[in-house]
Design a protein around this motif. Structure first.
Motif, short mmCIF file in Angstrom:
data_model
loop_
_atom_site.label_atom_id
_atom_site.label_comp_id
_atom_site.label_asym_id
_atom_site.label_seq_id
_atom_site.Cartn_x
_atom_site.Cartn_y
_atom_site.Cartn_z
N UNK A 1 -15.41 -0.76 21.07
CA UNK A 1 -14.98 -1.16 22.40
C UNK A 1 -13.45 -1.15 22.45
N UNK A 2 -12.95 -1.22 23.65
CA UNK A 2 -11.51 -1.31 23.87
C UNK A 2 -10.92 -2.42 23.01
N UNK A 3 -9.84 -2.14 22.32
CA UNK A 3 -9.16 -3.14 21.50
C UNK A 3 -9.60 -3.18 20.05
N UNK A 4 -10.69 -2.48 19.72
CA UNK A 4 -11.15 -2.46 18.33
C UNK A 4 -10.22 -1.61 17.45
N UNK A 5 -10.27 -1.88 16.17
CA UNK A 5 -9.48 -1.16 15.17
C UNK A 5 -10.37 -0.07 14.58
N UNK A 6 -9.78 1.09 14.36
CA UNK A 6 -10.52 2.17 13.72
C UNK A 6 -9.78 2.60 12.45
N UNK A 7 -10.55 2.71 11.38
CA UNK A 7 -10.02 3.21 10.11
C UNK A 7 -10.35 4.69 10.03
N UNK A 8 -9.36 5.49 9.69
CA UNK A 8 -9.50 6.94 9.64
C UNK A 8 -9.09 7.46 8.27
N UNK A 9 -9.48 8.67 8.01
CA UNK A 9 -8.99 9.36 6.81
C UNK A 9 -8.28 10.62 7.29
N UNK A 10 -7.40 11.12 6.46
CA UNK A 10 -6.73 12.39 6.73
C UNK A 10 -7.62 13.51 6.23
N UNK B 1 -10.84 17.57 12.45
CA UNK B 1 -9.51 17.23 12.91
C UNK B 1 -8.74 16.52 11.81
N UNK B 2 -7.50 16.20 12.10
CA UNK B 2 -6.61 15.63 11.08
C UNK B 2 -6.98 14.18 10.76
N UNK B 3 -7.20 13.36 11.80
CA UNK B 3 -7.59 11.96 11.59
C UNK B 3 -9.08 11.84 11.86
N UNK B 4 -9.87 11.52 10.86
CA UNK B 4 -11.32 11.42 11.03
C UNK B 4 -11.78 9.98 10.87
N UNK B 5 -12.58 9.54 11.83
CA UNK B 5 -13.11 8.17 11.85
C UNK B 5 -13.94 7.87 10.61
N UNK B 6 -13.72 6.64 10.06
CA UNK B 6 -14.49 6.17 8.91
C UNK B 6 -15.24 4.88 9.26
N UNK B 7 -14.53 3.90 9.83
CA UNK B 7 -15.13 2.58 10.09
C UNK B 7 -14.45 1.92 11.28
N UNK C 1 0.85 -1.19 0.00
CA UNK C 1 0.00 0.00 0.00
C UNK C 1 0.89 1.24 0.00
N UNK C 2 0.36 2.30 -0.53
CA UNK C 2 1.09 3.56 -0.64
C UNK C 2 0.97 4.38 0.63
N UNK C 3 1.96 5.24 0.91
CA UNK C 3 1.82 6.11 2.07
C UNK C 3 0.79 7.22 1.83
N UNK C 4 0.49 7.52 0.57
CA UNK C 4 -0.53 8.53 0.26
C UNK C 4 -1.91 7.90 0.35
N UNK C 5 -2.88 8.63 0.84
CA UNK C 5 -4.24 8.08 0.97
C UNK C 5 -4.85 7.71 -0.39
N UNK D 1 -10.28 15.27 4.68
CA UNK D 1 -11.36 14.82 3.80
C UNK D 1 -10.87 13.84 2.74
N UNK D 2 -9.69 13.26 2.93
CA UNK D 2 -9.14 12.32 1.96
C UNK D 2 -9.77 10.94 2.05
N UNK D 3 -9.22 10.02 1.29
CA UNK D 3 -9.69 8.64 1.30
C UNK D 3 -9.19 7.92 2.55
N UNK D 4 -9.93 6.92 3.04
CA UNK D 4 -9.51 6.18 4.25
C UNK D 4 -8.16 5.51 4.03
#
Length: 146
Positions: A82-91, A132-138, A57-61, A93-96
């Protein structure tokens, strides 16, 4: 595979705090990127084989991490995080393209550990939902962690 407690999972994930950032790094002595703690934790607990990796995967979104997460993890609604879950974020308004793992809570907000190029290391930071810089997606549950 035995179920791993959320407390044990998070305690292990927190061992990666302050590890230097390195794109696609998987060696805590050298550096890790945002999937690093997830991959290394999954190897440590036997959720994935010791040679399991995700790379290319690329470092760019570009949105390429979401299909990978969908393949290996279980989607979870924001309200059920819950505690321990993974969160996918976007930078902004970019892509996740950035992940963290929920390691705590402060003032009613989840805190994630994530390896950040911007900060040069793995840090704890509040999950942001609308700005903010990191925005929750999933959100995702790690199979085997309960």
């Amino acid at each position: 595979m035995n179920d791993i407690s959320r407390a044990d999972w998070v305690a292990h994930i927190l061992t990666y705090e302050d590890v230097p950032f390195q794109h696609q790094g998987r060696n805590p002595a050298v550096g890790i990127d945002c999937p690093g703690p997830l991959i290394l934790g999954a190897r440590h607990f036997g959720i994935k084989p010791a040679d399991f990796n995700v790379d290319g995967y690329l470092p760019q979104p570009d949105g390429s991490l979401q299909p990978i997460l969908d393949e290996h993890l279980d989607r979870k609604p924001r309200a059920e995080l819950a505690l321990g879950d993974v969160v996918l974020n976007r930078f902004r308004l970019g892509k996740p393209q950035h992940i963290g793992i929920i390691v705590g809570e402060a003032f009613g907000q989840w805190i994630m550990l994530h390896a950040s190029r911007r900060h040069g290391k793995a840090i704890r930071e509040r999950i942001q939902y609308d700005r903010g810089f990191y925005q929750f997606v999933q959100g995702y549950n790690v199979p085997g962690v309960s």
